[in-house]
Design an enzyme around this catalytic site. Structure first.
Site, mmCIF file in Angstrom:
data_model
loop_
_atom_site.group_PDB
_atom_site.id
_atom_site.type_symbol
_atom_site.label_atom_id
_atom_site.label_comp_id
_atom_site.label_asym_id
_atom_site.label_seq_id
_atom_site.Cartn_x
_atom_site.Cartn_y
_atom_site.Cartn_z
ATOM 1 N N ASP A 1 -4.729 -1.735 0.603
ATOM 2 C CA ASP A 1 -3.906 -2.227 -0.503
ATOM 3 C C ASP A 1 -4.364 -3.600 -0.952
ATOM 4 O O ASP A 1 -4.466 -3.888 -2.145
ATOM 5 C CB ASP A 1 -2.438 -2.315 -0.072
ATOM 6 C CG ASP A 1 -1.945 -1.012 0.492
ATOM 7 O OD1 ASP A 1 -2.664 -0.014 0.362
ATOM 8 O OD2 ASP A 1 -0.858 -0.999 1.080
ATOM 9 N N SER B 1 11.167 5.390 0.750
ATOM 10 C CA SER B 1 10.849 5.372 2.171
ATOM 11 C C SER B 1 10.868 3.918 2.627
ATOM 12 O O SER B 1 10.001 3.141 2.258
ATOM 13 C CB SER B 1 9.465 5.977 2.387
ATOM 14 O OG SER B 1 9.027 5.687 3.686
HETATM 15 P P1 NG1 Z 1 1.665 1.680 1.180
HETATM 16 O O1 NG1 Z 1 2.840 2.000 1.969
HETATM 17 O O2 NG1 Z 1 1.492 2.563 0.035
HETATM 18 O O3 NG1 Z 1 1.641 0.244 0.788
HETATM 19 C C1 NG1 Z 1 0.303 2.019 3.476
HETATM 20 C C2 NG1 Z 1 -0.623 0.982 4.080
HETATM 21 C C3 NG1 Z 1 -2.089 1.243 3.722
HETATM 22 C C4 NG1 Z 1 -2.471 2.675 4.046
HETATM 23 C C5 NG1 Z 1 -1.448 3.633 3.425
HETATM 24 C C6 NG1 Z 1 -1.685 5.066 3.812
HETATM 25 C C7 NG1 Z 1 0.677 -1.088 4.144
HETATM 26 C C8 NG1 Z 1 0.813 -2.458 3.620
HETATM 27 N N1 NG1 Z 1 -0.274 -0.343 3.617
HETATM 28 O O4 NG1 Z 1 0.339 1.889 2.088
HETATM 29 O O5 NG1 Z 1 -2.911 0.312 4.404
HETATM 30 O O6 NG1 Z 1 -2.578 2.873 5.431
HETATM 31 O O7 NG1 Z 1 -0.129 3.314 3.814
HETATM 32 O O8 NG1 Z 1 -2.927 5.497 3.409
HETATM 33 O O9 NG1 Z 1 1.385 -0.712 5.047
HETATM 34 MG MG MG Z 2 3.033 -1.507 0.915
#
Ligand code: NG1
Ligand code: MG
Length: 552
Positions: free
Chosen positions: A243, A296
């Site tokens: 991200d 979520s």
């Molecule tokens: P989200 O929840 O969309 O920000 C999270 C993780 C990523 C990656 C994805 C799954 C955080 C900040 N980011 O993304 O690094 O693992 O899940 O692919 O938790």
């Molecule tokens: Mg996130």
């Protein structure tokens, strides 16, 4: 290399808008933020820091196992207007305000502590986050908007003010936030918050100005990613770096292939037909985000969801290494990418990855994982902790210390086979997705067959997220099915999952009819019109990464 470039700093608004490269009307939003800053704080802002959210096109739950992913920054972003304040009696004091009324004004000051005392003493409260010389409380028990601001600040304090120079004080600062990334929807509002906050604190403390920097201190996009990844962990999720990398390094009109092994690297990749969007008859890839409207809450569910995936995949990696007779240090947290590297004899400290070798290795690992299949009557549930420890060849205490002591997880059974199989196969799909895009760009073709190839990889990814990674939910599964029925080439969950958004690949000419069909078929959208509908389902163009505007 994209990651070694400096953070863009603009002083001219036309250059800034051009860099953003999007169709949105930015001027009004940036202007309004600056005006509001003046009315709330009585002076002009010195900077506006910007960081976008991202949509992950493919490669889910594999970044923390160090496999490459394929996200793109989106137009939706967080903007922070900021200015230093002259109140030297309060070093580092922060007033953080938000245009959104739901997020109330917060004030906090990091405290300088002479030496780092043991946790739990009067100077160092039990839940404090420690900075050598500074501390800052971050509430991990509930999701609070200012936690992301503090997380961003933490890294700046830690990297630039933690040395023993008593004259090195962070400057007091006023901040005003506005955001257009929907929260808790898998589009990384959290990374956009942490990256933009980090940038704002760097900017007001003069750490982005060329003349204040020694060459070794120059903050590149890559180093900002590293700081932001560490920072976001302070909020309680043991995430990978996807991200933050896409929020920082992305370029307009390109997706970003980000890989983490042997070290962070990022390559902008054009999407098929991205230059022909207005050319009738030429199929052109458009990605549509649709929010399932299932929220979520990561803070609440990390123990049984996200962090559990992190532990399951790490444990699977050790057991695989043991079974394949590979070296693994007694306390080493080897990743699934690390297992593959050792199996293929890759140079783990090198710079380059032999892509052919990687693809071959992935193919092999997708079958080697069979040795992790659980047996017996309860095999559907996975394996118990006892079995997992036994398979690891480690003692009970050592296993718990290495794999369970640093992260909060809650489970009676662990799915090692399913998770590892998902990771290796998903990593393969990312490579294929990238290859299809690169081939299409090289031959400047954008044919239906290209979109079909990308779409079916996305559909396979969705299937695997649902059946093997188990990070979807019934609403996400339904929404992706409806998307395919509405003519999408492919549709999948994006981000961590268990709710949040889907991403669908649609021909540019079909966007309006696609959205109309989803509105008519997905129950939770039935009563939404106008802006309310545009907030939950929208086409996105790859946007550029984080930047700073400096008022002169
Ligand atoms: P989200 O929840 O969309 O920000 C999270 C993780 C990523 C990656 C994805 C799954 C955080 C900040 N980011 O993304 O690094 O693992 O899940 O692919 O938790
Ligand atoms: Mg996130």
């Amino acid at each position: 290399m994209a990651a070694s470039l400096p953070i863009p700093i603009f002083t001219n608004l036309q250059d800034l808008y051009q860099n953003l490269g999007t169709s949105l009307n930015h001027a009004e939003r940036w202007d309004n933020l600056a005006k509001e800053f003046v009315s709330r704080f009585g002076r002009k802002p010195a900077y506006i820091a910007r960081a976008p959210g991202r949509v992950n096109l493919i490669g889910e739950h594999i970044d923390y196992q160090l496999f490459g992913v394929f996200p793109a920054a989106i137009e939706h972003d967080i903007l922070i207007a900021c200015a230093p304040r002259s109140s030297p009696e309060q070093p580092g004091n922060v007033v953080a305000d938000n245009l959104h009324r739901k997020y109330t004004r917060q004030t906090f000051t990091p405290t300088r502590i002479p030496t780092l005392g043991p946790v739990g003493t009067e100077d160092v409260p039990k839940d404090a986050v420690h900075v050598e010389g500074w501390h800052l409380d971050i509430d991990k028990t509930e999701l609070r908007w200012e936690s992301y601001v503090k997380a961003g600040y933490y890294g700046v304090l830690n990297h630039f003010f933690a040395h023993n120079d008593p004259n090195a004080h962070p400057i007091p600062v006023d901040l005003l936030f506005t955001g257009s990334v929907p929260a808790g929807s898998g589009l990384s509002s959290s990374a956009a918050m942490v990256v933009s906050s980090t940038l704002a604190f760097l900017a007001v403390n003069g750490l982005l100005d060329d003349n204040n920097q020694k060459p070794k201190d120059v903050i590149t996009k890559g180093s900002l990613v590293q700081i932001a990844v560490e920072n976001e962990k302070r909020v309680g999720v043991n995430s990978g770096g996807m991200d933050q990398a896409s929020s920082v390094i992305s370029l307009a009109n390109s997706a970003l292939y980000v890989s983490f092994f042997p070290k962070l690297s990022a390559q902008p990749i054009p999407l098929p037909g991205s230059n022909d969007a207005r050319n009738p008859g030429v199929p052109s890839a458009t990605f549509i985000c649709a929010n399932s409207l299932v929220v979520s809450d990561k803070a609440v569910h990390a123990k049984t969801r996200y962090n559990l995936r992190v532990v399951e995949t790490l444990a699977a990696a050790r057991i695989l290494a043991v079974r394949l007779g590979l070296h693994v240090g007694p306390r080493e947290k080897l990743t699934l990418r690390g297992v593959l590297a050792r199996l293929m004899g890759e140079n783990e400290d090198g710079d380059e990855v032999d892509e052919k070798k990687l693809a071959e290795g992935l193919k092999r690992m997708a079958t080697e994982v069979e040795c992790l299949r659980p047996e017996g009557a309860t095999s559907e549930l996975g394996v118990t902790l006892e079995t997992m420890v036994e398979w690891s060849g480690m003692g009970d205490e050592a296993f718990k210390d290495v794999y369970l002591s640093w992260v909060d997880v809650e489970a009676t059974h662990f799915q090692l086979y399913k998770r590892a199989k998902h990771v290796y196969e998903e990593a393969m799909r990312v490579l294929r997705f990238r290859e299809v895009c690169l081939d299409a760009a090289a031959s400047s073709t954008s044919e239906t067959s290209v979109l079909e190839a990308l779409g079916s990889l996305m559909n396979e990814s969705q299937e695997s997220c649902s059946a093997l990674c188990e990070c979807t939910c019934p609403e996400i599964d339904e929404l992706t099915r409806l998307a395919r029925e509405a003519g999408a080439y492919g549709s999948r969950v994006t981000g961590a999952g268990w709710g949040g958004c889907t991403v669908s690949l649609v021909d540019a000419t079909q966007v309006d009819s696609f959205i109309a069909k989803i509105k008519a078929s997905y129950g939770p959208y039935k009563d939404l019109e106008g802006d309310a509908l545009r907030e939950v389902i929208f086409a996105t163009k790859p946007s550029s990464g984080a930047c700073v505007y400096k008022f002169e």
